[in-house]
Design a protein around this motif. Sequence first.
Motif, PDB file in Angstrom:
ATOM      1  N   ALA A  23      64.116  40.161  40.469  1.00 12.67           N
ATOM      2  CA  ALA A  23      63.823  38.813  40.001  1.00 12.67           C
ATOM      3  C   ALA A  23      62.968  38.067  41.018  1.00 12.67           C
ATOM      4  N   VAL A  24      63.371  38.138  42.294  1.00 11.77           N
ATOM      5  CA  VAL A  24      62.604  37.468  43.359  1.00 11.77           C
ATOM      6  C   VAL A  24      61.218  38.086  43.488  1.00 11.77           C
ATOM      7  N   LYS A  25      61.144  39.416  43.363  1.00  7.19           N
ATOM      8  CA  LYS A  25      59.846  40.088  43.497  1.00  7.19           C
ATOM      9  C   LYS A  25      58.858  39.621  42.434  1.00  7.19           C
ATOM     10  N   PHE A  26      59.302  39.570  41.191  1.00 12.81           N
ATOM     11  CA  PHE A  26      58.389  39.167  40.124  1.00 12.81           C
ATOM     12  C   PHE A  26      58.034  37.683  40.226  1.00 12.81           C
ATOM     13  N   VAL A  27      58.986  36.862  40.644  1.00 11.56           N
ATOM     14  CA  VAL A  27      58.677  35.451  40.861  1.00 11.56           C
ATOM     15  C   VAL A  27      57.632  35.306  41.964  1.00 11.56           C
ATOM     16  N   THR A  28      57.825  36.045  43.062  1.00  9.37           N
ATOM     17  CA  THR A  28      56.859  36.006  44.169  1.00  9.37           C
ATOM     18  C   THR A  28      55.485  36.451  43.696  1.00  9.37           C
ATOM     19  N   PHE A  29      55.442  37.537  42.935  1.00  9.06           N
ATOM     20  CA  PHE A  29      54.171  38.047  42.416  1.00  9.06           C
ATOM     21  C   PHE A  29      53.471  36.997  41.552  1.00  9.06           C
ATOM     22  N   GLU A  30      54.204  36.446  40.607  1.00 15.32           N
ATOM     23  CA  GLU A  30      53.599  35.491  39.676  1.00 15.32           C
ATOM     24  C   GLU A  30      53.165  34.203  40.384  1.00 15.32           C
ATOM     25  N   GLN A  31      53.991  33.747  41.333  1.00 17.69           N
ATOM     26  CA  GLN A  31      53.713  32.470  41.967  1.00 17.69           C
ATOM     27  C   GLN A  31      52.662  32.552  43.071  1.00 17.69           C
ATOM     28  N   THR A  32      52.466  33.745  43.641  1.00 16.73           N
ATOM     29  CA  THR A  32      51.461  33.873  44.711  1.00 16.73           C
ATOM     30  C   THR A  32      50.074  34.237  44.181  1.00 16.73           C
ATOM     31  N   LYS A  33      49.987  34.588  42.913  1.00 20.29           N
ATOM     32  CA  LYS A  33      48.677  34.950  42.366  1.00 20.29           C
ATOM     33  C   LYS A  33      47.652  33.840  42.542  1.00 20.29           C
ATOM     34  N   ARG A  34      48.103  32.614  42.411  1.00 21.55           N
ATOM     35  CA  ARG A  34      47.146  31.497  42.491  1.00 21.55           C
ATOM     36  C   ARG A  34      46.536  31.345  43.883  1.00 21.55           C
ATOM     37  N   PHE A  35      47.184  31.893  44.896  1.00 22.91           N
ATOM     38  CA  PHE A  35      46.640  31.804  46.258  1.00 22.91           C
ATOM     39  C   PHE A  35      45.552  32.856  46.512  1.00 22.91           C
ATOM     40  N   PHE A  36      45.428  33.812  45.603  1.00 23.03           N
ATOM     41  CA  PHE A  36      44.469  34.904  45.797  1.00 23.03           C
ATOM     42  C   PHE A  36      43.416  34.941  44.689  1.00 23.03           C
ATOM     43  N   MET A  37      43.106  33.792  44.125  1.00 24.13           N
ATOM     44  CA  MET A  37      42.092  33.731  43.073  1.00 24.13           C
ATOM     45  C   MET A  37      40.681  33.730  43.664  1.00 24.13           C
ATOM     46  N   PHE A  38      40.531  33.161  44.873  1.00 24.65           N
ATOM     47  CA  PHE A  38      39.251  33.126  45.584  1.00 24.65           C
ATOM     48  C   PHE A  38      38.120  32.575  44.710  1.00 24.65           C
TER      49      PHE A  38
ATOM     50  N   THR B 202      40.183  33.308  36.499  1.00 22.30           N
ATOM     51  CA  THR B 202      41.249  34.207  36.022  1.00 22.30           C
ATOM     52  C   THR B 202      41.582  35.217  37.128  1.00 22.30           C
ATOM     53  N   PRO B 203      42.793  35.763  37.099  1.00 27.19           N
ATOM     54  CA  PRO B 203      43.168  36.744  38.123  1.00 27.19           C
ATOM     55  C   PRO B 203      42.260  37.972  38.092  1.00 27.19           C
ATOM     56  N   THR B 204      41.904  38.461  39.250  1.00 25.84           N
ATOM     57  CA  THR B 204      41.074  39.653  39.391  1.00 25.84           C
ATOM     58  C   THR B 204      41.937  40.803  39.907  1.00 25.84           C
ATOM     59  N   PRO B 205      41.414  42.042  39.923  1.00 31.73           N
ATOM     60  CA  PRO B 205      42.179  43.148  40.513  1.00 31.73           C
ATOM     61  C   PRO B 205      42.615  42.865  41.947  1.00 31.73           C
ATOM     62  N   LEU B 206      41.767  42.169  42.725  1.00 33.24           N
ATOM     63  CA  LEU B 206      42.145  41.811  44.098  1.00 33.24           C
ATOM     64  C   LEU B 206      43.320  40.831  44.089  1.00 33.24           C
ATOM     65  N   THR B 207      43.333  39.927  43.130  1.00 31.86           N
ATOM     66  CA  THR B 207      44.443  38.980  42.993  1.00 31.86           C
ATOM     67  C   THR B 207      45.754  39.715  42.782  1.00 31.86           C
ATOM     68  N   PHE B 208      45.766  40.650  41.822  1.00 30.88           N
ATOM     69  CA  PHE B 208      46.979  41.407  41.522  1.00 30.88           C
ATOM     70  C   PHE B 208      47.412  42.252  42.719  1.00 30.88           C
ATOM     71  N   THR B 209      46.435  42.819  43.413  1.00 32.31           N
ATOM     72  CA  THR B 209      46.750  43.690  44.549  1.00 32.31           C
ATOM     73  C   THR B 209      47.392  42.907  45.693  1.00 32.31           C
ATOM     74  N   LEU B 210      46.798  41.785  46.056  1.00 30.69           N
ATOM     75  CA  LEU B 210      47.330  40.998  47.165  1.00 30.69           C
ATOM     76  C   LEU B 210      48.660  40.326  46.807  1.00 30.69           C
ATOM     77  N   ALA B 211      48.782  39.881  45.560  1.00 33.88           N
ATOM     78  CA  ALA B 211      50.060  39.309  45.120  1.00 33.88           C
ATOM     79  C   ALA B 211      51.143  40.388  45.104  1.00 33.88           C
ATOM     80  N   GLY B 212      50.753  41.608  44.747  1.00 35.75           N
ATOM     81  CA  GLY B 212      51.692  42.723  44.792  1.00 35.75           C
ATOM     82  C   GLY B 212      52.139  43.031  46.206  1.00 35.75           C
ATOM     83  N   LEU B 213      51.208  42.963  47.156  1.00 35.93           N
ATOM     84  CA  LEU B 213      51.547  43.167  48.563  1.00 35.93           C
ATOM     85  C   LEU B 213      52.532  42.104  49.044  1.00 35.93           C
ATOM     86  N   ALA B 214      52.296  40.848  48.658  1.00 35.46           N
ATOM     87  CA  ALA B 214      53.204  39.763  49.037  1.00 35.46           C
ATOM     88  C   ALA B 214      54.587  39.984  48.441  1.00 35.46           C
ATOM     89  N   ALA B 215      54.624  40.369  47.166  1.00 28.97           N
ATOM     90  CA  ALA B 215      55.899  40.615  46.496  1.00 28.97           C
ATOM     91  C   ALA B 215      56.643  41.783  47.147  1.00 28.97           C
TER      92      ALA B 215
END
Length: 305
Positions: free
Chosen positions: A92-107, A111-124
């Motif tokens: 639950a915490v992992k998916f919340v972290t992933f979803e909520q940190t995506k906005r910090f990696f939009m650059f 819309t979210p890019t592959p880099l967004t998903f990758t970095l948010a995944g690393l944070a999660a």
Amino acid sequence: MSDSKKLLIQAAIQIGAGGTAGFTEICIMFPLDLVKTRLQLQTTATSAIKSSDPHYYNGVFDCITKMYRYEGLRSFWKGILPPILVETPNRAVKFVTFEQTKRFFMFGSSTPTPLTFTLAGLAAGTVEGIIVNPFEVVKVTLQSNKALASQAPSTWSVTRQIVRENGLGLQGINKGLTATIMRHGVANMVAFGFYFSVQGYTREYEDPLRQFGQKVAIAFTSGVLCSCVNIPFDVAKSRIQGPQPVAGVVKYRTTTGAILTVYREEGFRALYKGLTPKVMRIGPGAAITLVVYDYITLFLKSKLN
């Protein structure tokens, strides 16, 4: 509806979907995690000496057969309580972290890019690694015990023993923390990056069955990829957290040191010990987790909107 209320609803959906996905995956796929750990703890040196040992394993199916014969059916779920206790809230915490940190990696992208998903995944994955590490220490200790399941120590007694003898720090209940963070960080970076990026490039089918099959295939592939990429950290984690080859002598202490020692003494292939059961577990495990998360999220959104 205010922004704060929307945020709370989103978080509630992510917690519910992530927790359900984690609980489902753990219950189904745990036995293969145990087999993977047993193979990773088995060193080349001890294998040569103990080839006649009934607890020496020639591979995945030999391990499964011998565990069933000498330890019983229940042995396949040795150490499952720590993952169940931690994985439901952890996912639950992992998916919340992933979803909520995506906005910090939009650059700058709308819309979210592959880099967004990758970095948010690393944070999660980093957050996940920190949360699960104490439970992993207990789990690996339980999984390395080769007595009959009915004779094995309880989760609580093992936890108390670890804390009593080695404390709460990096030599005790939190040993192997760096390796665990690396394992989960790299895995989620690859898995989330691949799954959500590829979904953005695939067509959406009107047929629910075809759409479900497509999601499962993408999620399964993401699980296989992350297993292949992060397994050296997984081997290091198992060696650090598991019983040392010589009692009283700490051979595997740091992540880099463990990887180098395994490579030097056992060869490059030893860094991929347990890959088969890991792929067998993480491939379908990722399919279960990510697809359940997707569908539970859609269901909850439909009910709350």
